[in-house]
Design a protein around this motif. Structure first.
Motif, PDB file in Angstrom:
ATOM      1  N   ILE A   1       0.097 -33.878  11.956  1.00 17.33           N
ATOM      2  CA  ILE A   1      -1.287 -34.327  11.759  1.00 17.33           C
ATOM      3  C   ILE A   1      -2.266 -33.226  12.153  1.00 17.33           C
ATOM      4  O   ILE A   1      -3.242 -32.953  11.448  1.00 17.33           O
ATOM      5  CB  ILE A   1      -1.548 -35.628  12.539  1.00 17.33           C
ATOM      6  N   VAL A   2      -2.015 -32.576  13.280  1.00 18.76           N
ATOM      7  CA  VAL A   2      -2.891 -31.482  13.719  1.00 18.76           C
ATOM      8  C   VAL A   2      -2.820 -30.320  12.729  1.00 18.76           C
ATOM      9  O   VAL A   2      -3.845 -29.705  12.411  1.00 18.76           O
ATOM     10  CB  VAL A   2      -2.524 -31.026  15.152  1.00 18.76           C
ATOM     11  N   PHE A   3      -1.637 -30.021  12.207  1.00 19.03           N
ATOM     12  CA  PHE A   3      -1.493 -28.950  11.221  1.00 19.03           C
ATOM     13  C   PHE A   3      -2.316 -29.260   9.969  1.00 19.03           C
ATOM     14  O   PHE A   3      -3.022 -28.379   9.457  1.00 19.03           O
ATOM     15  CB  PHE A   3      -0.019 -28.769  10.864  1.00 19.03           C
ATOM     16  N   LEU A   4      -2.256 -30.487   9.481  1.00 19.97           N
ATOM     17  CA  LEU A   4      -3.077 -30.870   8.317  1.00 19.97           C
ATOM     18  C   LEU A   4      -4.565 -30.776   8.631  1.00 19.97           C
ATOM     19  O   LEU A   4      -5.356 -30.315   7.808  1.00 19.97           O
ATOM     20  CB  LEU A   4      -2.706 -32.276   7.852  1.00 19.97           C
ATOM     21  N   ALA A   5      -4.955 -31.212   9.821  1.00 17.64           N
ATOM     22  CA  ALA A   5      -6.361 -31.110  10.224  1.00 17.64           C
ATOM     23  C   ALA A   5      -6.796 -29.644  10.283  1.00 17.64           C
ATOM     24  O   ALA A   5      -7.925 -29.309   9.888  1.00 17.64           O
ATOM     25  CB  ALA A   5      -6.574 -31.789  11.579  1.00 17.64           C
ATOM     26  N   LEU A   6      -5.921 -28.759  10.759  1.00 14.76           N
ATOM     27  CA  LEU A   6      -6.241 -27.331  10.809  1.00 14.76           C
ATOM     28  C   LEU A   6      -6.420 -26.745   9.416  1.00 14.76           C
ATOM     29  O   LEU A   6      -7.268 -25.865   9.212  1.00 14.76           O
ATOM     30  CB  LEU A   6      -5.165 -26.561  11.571  1.00 14.76           C
ATOM     31  N   ILE A   7      -5.633 -27.211   8.452  1.00 12.01           N
ATOM     32  CA  ILE A   7      -5.786 -26.731   7.075  1.00 12.01           C
ATOM     33  C   ILE A   7      -7.169 -27.081   6.550  1.00 12.01           C
ATOM     34  O   ILE A   7      -7.868 -26.235   5.975  1.00 12.01           O
ATOM     35  CB  ILE A   7      -4.687 -27.311   6.170  1.00 12.01           C
ATOM     36  N   PHE A   8      -7.590 -28.335   6.744  1.00 10.31           N
ATOM     37  CA  PHE A   8      -8.909 -28.748   6.277  1.00 10.31           C
ATOM     38  C   PHE A   8     -10.026 -28.048   7.043  1.00 10.31           C
ATOM     39  O   PHE A   8     -11.042 -27.657   6.459  1.00 10.31           O
ATOM     40  CB  PHE A   8      -9.062 -30.271   6.359  1.00 10.31           C
ATOM     41  N   PHE A   9      -9.840 -27.860   8.366  1.00  2.00           N
ATOM     42  CA  PHE A   9     -10.833 -27.129   9.155  1.00  2.00           C
ATOM     43  C   PHE A   9     -10.972 -25.693   8.649  1.00  2.00           C
ATOM     44  O   PHE A   9     -12.089 -25.191   8.492  1.00  2.00           O
ATOM     45  CB  PHE A   9     -10.435 -27.122  10.641  1.00  2.00           C
ATOM     46  N   TYR A  10      -9.840 -25.035   8.392  1.00  6.66           N
ATOM     47  CA  TYR A  10      -9.872 -23.650   7.933  1.00  6.66           C
ATOM     48  C   TYR A  10     -10.584 -23.534   6.584  1.00  6.66           C
ATOM     49  O   TYR A  10     -11.417 -22.644   6.388  1.00  6.66           O
ATOM     50  CB  TYR A  10      -8.450 -23.083   7.840  1.00  6.66           C
ATOM     51  N   ALA A  11     -10.276 -24.445   5.662  1.00  4.99           N
ATOM     52  CA  ALA A  11     -10.921 -24.413   4.342  1.00  4.99           C
ATOM     53  C   ALA A  11     -12.426 -24.636   4.481  1.00  4.99           C
ATOM     54  O   ALA A  11     -13.227 -23.924   3.868  1.00  4.99           O
ATOM     55  CB  ALA A  11     -10.310 -25.459   3.427  1.00  4.99           C
TER      56      ALA A  11
ATOM     57  N   ARG B   1     -14.341 -24.151   7.203  1.00  6.39           N
ATOM     58  CA  ARG B   1     -14.982 -23.050   7.935  1.00  6.39           C
ATOM     59  C   ARG B   1     -15.049 -21.785   7.090  1.00  6.39           C
ATOM     60  O   ARG B   1     -16.025 -21.038   7.145  1.00  6.39           O
ATOM     61  CB  ARG B   1     -14.213 -22.787   9.232  1.00  6.39           C
ATOM     62  N   MET B   2     -14.023 -21.507   6.288  1.00 10.36           N
ATOM     63  CA  MET B   2     -14.046 -20.318   5.428  1.00 10.36           C
ATOM     64  C   MET B   2     -15.082 -20.469   4.318  1.00 10.36           C
ATOM     65  O   MET B   2     -15.743 -19.495   3.957  1.00 10.36           O
ATOM     66  CB  MET B   2     -12.665 -20.035   4.850  1.00 10.36           C
ATOM     67  N   ASN B   3     -15.246 -21.669   3.771  1.00 13.59           N
ATOM     68  CA  ASN B   3     -16.302 -21.878   2.775  1.00 13.59           C
ATOM     69  C   ASN B   3     -17.673 -21.633   3.390  1.00 13.59           C
ATOM     70  O   ASN B   3     -18.542 -21.014   2.769  1.00 13.59           O
ATOM     71  CB  ASN B   3     -16.215 -23.284   2.189  1.00 13.59           C
ATOM     72  N   LYS B   4     -17.859 -22.099   4.619  1.00  5.14           N
ATOM     73  CA  LYS B   4     -19.123 -21.863   5.318  1.00  5.14           C
ATOM     74  C   LYS B   4     -19.327 -20.365   5.581  1.00  5.14           C
ATOM     75  O   LYS B   4     -20.418 -19.833   5.377  1.00  5.14           O
ATOM     76  CB  LYS B   4     -19.131 -22.647   6.631  1.00  5.14           C
ATOM     77  N   LEU B   5     -18.268 -19.694   6.003  1.00  2.65           N
ATOM     78  CA  LEU B   5     -18.343 -18.254   6.262  1.00  2.65           C
ATOM     79  C   LEU B   5     -18.620 -17.480   4.975  1.00  2.65           C
ATOM     80  O   LEU B   5     -19.413 -16.534   4.968  1.00  2.65           O
ATOM     81  CB  LEU B   5     -17.036 -17.774   6.896  1.00  2.65           C
ATOM     82  N   ASP B   6     -17.997 -17.876   3.884  1.00  2.20           N
ATOM     83  CA  ASP B   6     -18.244 -17.236   2.586  1.00  2.20           C
ATOM     84  C   ASP B   6     -19.701 -17.362   2.187  1.00  2.20           C
ATOM     85  O   ASP B   6     -20.308 -16.412   1.683  1.00  2.20           O
ATOM     86  CB  ASP B   6     -17.354 -17.841   1.504  1.00  2.20           C
ATOM     87  N   ARG B   7     -20.295 -18.539   2.399  1.00  3.35           N
ATOM     88  CA  ARG B   7     -21.718 -18.722   2.075  1.00  3.35           C
ATOM     89  C   ARG B   7     -22.598 -17.845   2.957  1.00  3.35           C
ATOM     90  O   ARG B   7     -23.583 -17.283   2.488  1.00  3.35           O
ATOM     91  CB  ARG B   7     -22.115 -20.194   2.222  1.00  3.35           C
ATOM     92  N   GLU B   8     -22.253 -17.724   4.233  1.00  4.26           N
ATOM     93  CA  GLU B   8     -23.033 -16.899   5.157  1.00  4.26           C
ATOM     94  C   GLU B   8     -23.046 -15.434   4.726  1.00  4.26           C
ATOM     95  O   GLU B   8     -24.052 -14.748   4.879  1.00  4.26           O
ATOM     96  CB  GLU B   8     -22.466 -17.002   6.575  1.00  4.26           C
ATOM     97  N   PHE B   9     -21.939 -14.948   4.187  1.00  3.21           N
ATOM     98  CA  PHE B   9     -21.834 -13.543   3.795  1.00  3.21           C
ATOM     99  C   PHE B   9     -22.041 -13.323   2.308  1.00  3.21           C
ATOM    100  O   PHE B   9     -21.904 -12.205   1.825  1.00  3.21           O
ATOM    101  CB  PHE B   9     -20.480 -12.974   4.243  1.00  3.21           C
TER     102      PHE B   9
END
Length: 95
Positions: free
Chosen positions: A70-80, A82-90
């Motif tokens: 469950i934590v691994f699945l949550a980390l996948i969604f968190f990473y996606a 957070r990376m989308n947010k980071l992509d928008r920032e840059f």
């Protein structure tokens, strides 16, 4: 003209370095959380967690069997997310 191009390249390199630094930081934090939950709670800390009941079994066993997944699945969604947010920032987001 060459001076402006060189200055623009330096700014781009700094932006690229900041982007990858933030990306690596997210990856390292995610891997630490994953290792702590799967290896730490499921194996190393299992004896300490054995007195806590979850779903008819002890918490250490639950982490080893279900919690880490469950934590691994949550980390996948968190990473996606957070990376989308980071992509928008840059300014490198996908359309």
């Amino acid at each position: 003209m060459a001076d402006q191009t060189n200055h623009g390249t330096e700014a781009t390199q700094k932006s690229d370095a900041a982007y990858w630094s933030a990306n690596v930081r997210i990856i390292v934090i995610s891997l630490i959380i994953w290792a702590l939950v799967s290896f730490g709670f499921g194996i190393l800390l299992r004896p300490m967690l054995s007195g806590i009941a979850v779903g008819g079994t002890d918490l250490g066993f639950w982490f080893a069997q279900q919690g880490s997944i469950i934590v691994f699945l949550a980390l996948i969604f968190f990473y996606a997310w957070r990376m989308n947010k980071l992509d928008r920032e840059f300014g490198v987001e996908e359309e």
